[in-house]
Scaffold this active site. Structure first.
Site, PDB file in Angstrom:
ATOM      1  N   ASN A  98      64.409  50.504 -60.128  1.00 50.89           N
ATOM      2  CA  ASN A  98      64.024  51.381 -59.013  1.00 50.89           C
ATOM      3  C   ASN A  98      62.604  51.087 -58.531  1.00 50.89           C
ATOM      4  O   ASN A  98      62.029  51.883 -57.797  1.00 50.89           O
ATOM      5  CB  ASN A  98      64.113  52.844 -59.448  1.00 50.89           C
TER       6      ASN A  98
ATOM      7  N   HIS B 112      70.914  65.263 -59.068  1.00 51.32           N
ATOM      8  CA  HIS B 112      70.533  64.591 -60.307  1.00 51.32           C
ATOM      9  C   HIS B 112      70.637  65.511 -61.533  1.00 51.32           C
ATOM     10  O   HIS B 112      70.396  66.714 -61.443  1.00 51.32           O
ATOM     11  CB  HIS B 112      69.091  64.093 -60.168  1.00 51.32           C
TER      12      HIS B 112
ATOM     13  N   GLU C 121      68.991  66.307 -52.797  1.00 49.58           N
ATOM     14  CA  GLU C 121      68.161  65.102 -52.893  1.00 49.58           C
ATOM     15  C   GLU C 121      67.941  64.513 -51.515  1.00 49.58           C
ATOM     16  O   GLU C 121      68.821  64.593 -50.658  1.00 49.58           O
ATOM     17  CB  GLU C 121      68.849  64.051 -53.781  1.00 49.58           C
TER      18      GLU C 121
ATOM     19  N   SER D 221      70.726  59.279 -55.690  1.00 47.63           N
ATOM     20  CA  SER D 221      70.335  58.168 -56.550  1.00 47.63           C
ATOM     21  C   SER D 221      71.454  57.171 -56.815  1.00 47.63           C
ATOM     22  O   SER D 221      71.196  55.983 -56.956  1.00 47.63           O
ATOM     23  CB  SER D 221      69.800  58.701 -57.876  1.00 47.63           C
TER      24      SER D 221
ATOM     25  N   ASP E  46      64.576  66.808 -53.891  1.00 49.20           N
ATOM     26  CA  ASP E  46      64.159  65.783 -54.851  1.00 49.20           C
ATOM     27  C   ASP E  46      64.214  64.452 -54.109  1.00 49.20           C
ATOM     28  O   ASP E  46      65.283  63.990 -53.718  1.00 49.20           O
ATOM     29  CB  ASP E  46      65.145  65.818 -56.034  1.00 49.20           C
TER      30      ASP E  46
ATOM     31  N   HIS F  95      64.012  58.822 -54.602  1.00 51.63           N
ATOM     32  CA  HIS F  95      64.372  57.510 -54.043  1.00 51.63           C
ATOM     33  C   HIS F  95      63.977  57.326 -52.581  1.00 51.63           C
ATOM     34  O   HIS F  95      64.273  56.285 -51.999  1.00 51.63           O
ATOM     35  CB  HIS F  95      65.871  57.269 -54.215  1.00 51.63           C
TER      36      HIS F  95
ATOM     37  N   LYS G 284      59.296  55.338 -59.692  1.00 53.92           N
ATOM     38  CA  LYS G 284      60.182  54.433 -58.947  1.00 53.92           C
ATOM     39  C   LYS G 284      59.337  53.583 -57.997  1.00 53.92           C
ATOM     40  O   LYS G 284      58.690  52.651 -58.463  1.00 53.92           O
ATOM     41  CB  LYS G 284      61.302  55.245 -58.320  1.00 53.92           C
TER      42      LYS G 284
HETATM   43  C1  PLP Z   1      65.035  59.104 -61.534  1.00 55.07           C
HETATM   44  C2  PLP Z   1      65.268  60.436 -60.951  1.00 55.07           C
HETATM   45  C3  PLP Z   1      64.628  61.566 -61.469  1.00 55.07           C
HETATM   46  C4  PLP Z   1      63.828  61.516 -62.727  1.00 55.07           C
HETATM   47  O1  PLP Z   1      62.607  60.908 -62.532  1.00 55.07           O
HETATM   48  P1  PLP Z   1      61.864  60.253 -63.812  1.00 55.07           P
HETATM   49  O2  PLP Z   1      60.459  60.156 -63.376  1.00 55.07           O
HETATM   50  O3  PLP Z   1      62.521  58.947 -64.036  1.00 55.07           O
HETATM   51  O4  PLP Z   1      62.061  61.191 -64.951  1.00 55.07           O
HETATM   52  C5  PLP Z   1      64.813  62.748 -60.819  1.00 55.07           C
HETATM   53  N1  PLP Z   1      65.597  62.855 -59.736  1.00 55.07           N
HETATM   54  C6  PLP Z   1      66.226  61.797 -59.220  1.00 55.07           C
HETATM   55  C7  PLP Z   1      67.069  61.964 -58.012  1.00 55.07           C
HETATM   56  C8  PLP Z   1      66.108  60.553 -59.825  1.00 55.07           C
HETATM   57  O5  PLP Z   1      66.772  59.520 -59.354  1.00 55.07           O
END
Ligand code: PLP
Length: 390
Positions: free
Chosen positions: A48, A134, A178, A182, A207, A210, A242
């Site tokens: 990522n 997620h 989101e 993801s 969230d 990405h 990421k």
């Molecule tokens: C990867 C991810 C997370 C978690 O983030 P980390 O910093 O890896 O713990 C949370 N939400 C989504 C949508 C993700 O893809």
């Protein structure tokens, strides 16, 4: 054998029987985009690290300097002695980037959602959550103990109906989705979510793990790309892990909400602060990200060329799923590509719904167009996939 080992053995046997057993595979990042695994050098489409910033000289130097100056770890919770000034500087920068009043940095993105959600809602409240949200938002919802109403993925009619039927059952309501999903790479209709949130007095959490770095002006992410801001999305969550190539998570919100989180979020209170080097790396990464439009544009452009070559729907993000179906064939497809020199990790249930095991391609600024095209050609020749995304 004692009952503990017997329990573990039975569980593992069941996973293996359904091709769902997982295994850690030690993997070293080499140059940007490349990894070493099992003694082989592979071009990776599973990281990522969209902007290849984990390997950027400026980002690495910032982390190395911070280690040499401040040490390897934070030593305590931020509320004790672990609140390094670099974290405060990073919070200011993140808040400015997201157009929010304030930000709070936590140990990871997972911890951010797991801490944020129970800080805001509890057993008398209701959470409306996208079916494909997620795992860490689901964990936060569970820890909150609120009633949970799941709406069909990106289905605003379904969400509207659930809000009409169940909003009244909770004193407060959180709506969680989101920016970029993801495992599917599609985007949420954030403007519609914001309108429904407003109509039903729901607090909208997006969230955008990405979206940061690859969408919006200066890489500000999905909310900005949708022409919206902090007034529409009061809770903008993201990760440093990421596109920013570092480690850690964050939430941007009003100064009051952030103040509350710093008093209530258990992963902030009871877990050690972010290492200074992670904050320093993220700060440097934001500078590179905002300064380099070509770097930000490349992942999505490559995803589009790749999808076009394979007759897939035009991607909305650098994440492109190639749906295989069953777990076994997804693993076989992964092995075919690995043999050809590419690392594309198969994603299986429960990470994705039953029957939608897939290869998930993540395009990055480290890839060349010729890499994406060569990969597409191998897939077209050797891998049976569904043309329609799930
Ligand atoms: C990867 C991810 C997370 C978690 O983030 P980390 O910093 O890896 O713990 C949370 N939400 C989504 C949508 C993700 O893809």
């Amino acid at each position: 054998m004692d009952s503990l080992d017997q329990f573990a053995r039975d569980k593992l046997a069941a996973l293996a029987a359904s091709q769902l057993k997982r295994r850690l595979a030690p993997t070293r990042s080499a140059d940007a985009g490349w990894v070493e695994r099992g003694g082989r050098r592979l071009l990776s489409f599973s990281s990522n690290d969209y902007l290849a910033l984990s390997q950027h000289p400026q980002v690495k130097a910032a982390a190395a300097d911070a280690v040499m100056t401040y040490g390897a770890g934070a030593g305590a919770s931020r509320l004790v002695t672990g609140d390094h000034p670099l974290i405060g500087a990073l919070e200011q920068k993140l808040a400015a980037l997201k157009g929010a009043e304030a930000a709070c940095v936590l140990g990871s993105g997972y911890l951010t959602n797991a801490g944020l959600i129970p800080s805001l809602v509890g057993p008398e409240d209701v959470i409306f959550i996208d079916a494909l949200a997620h795992a860490c938002m689901w964990a936060g919802a569970k820890l909150a103990g609120a009633r949970v109403r799941m709406f069909r993925h990106n289905d605003m009619a379904d969400l509207a109906a659930l809000l009409r039927a169940h909003r009244g059952s909770g004193r407060r309501a959180l709506i969680a989705s989101e920016g970029v999903f993801s495992m599917d790479g599609d985007r949420a209709p954030i403007a519609d979510l914001a309108a429904l949130a407003r109509d039903h007095d729901g607090w909208l959490l997006i969230d955008d793990a990405h979206g940061l770095g690859v969408l919006g002006e200066e890489g500000r992410g999905s909310v900005q790309a949708a022409g919206l801001g902090a007034a529409d999305v009061p809770l903008q969550m993201g990760t440093l892990s990421k596109a920013l190539g570092s480690y850690g998570g964050f939430i941007c919100a009003s100064a009051t909400v952030i103040d509350l989180l710093k008093n209530r979020a258990r992963p902030l209170i009871y877990s050690t602060g972010l290492p200074p080097a992670s904050a320093a790396a993220a700060l440097a990464a934001i500078d590179v990200m905002t300064a380099e439009p070509a770097r930000r544009a490349k992942p999505l452009a490559l995803a589009r060329r790749f999808a076009q070559r394979l007759g897939l729907a035009p991607p909305q993000s650098p994440v492109v799923p190639l749906i295989i179906g069953a777990a076994g064939p997804a693993l076989e497809a992964m092995a075919v590509l690995e043999e050809a020199g590419y690392l594309v990790v198969a994603i299986r249930p429960p990470t994705v719904p039953e029957g939608t095991a897939r290869l998930r391609f993540c395009f990055s600024a480290a890839h060349q167009e010729s890499d994406a095209m060569a990969l597409a050609d191998i897939i077209a020749e050797r891998i049976p996939y569904r043309r329609q995304a799930a």
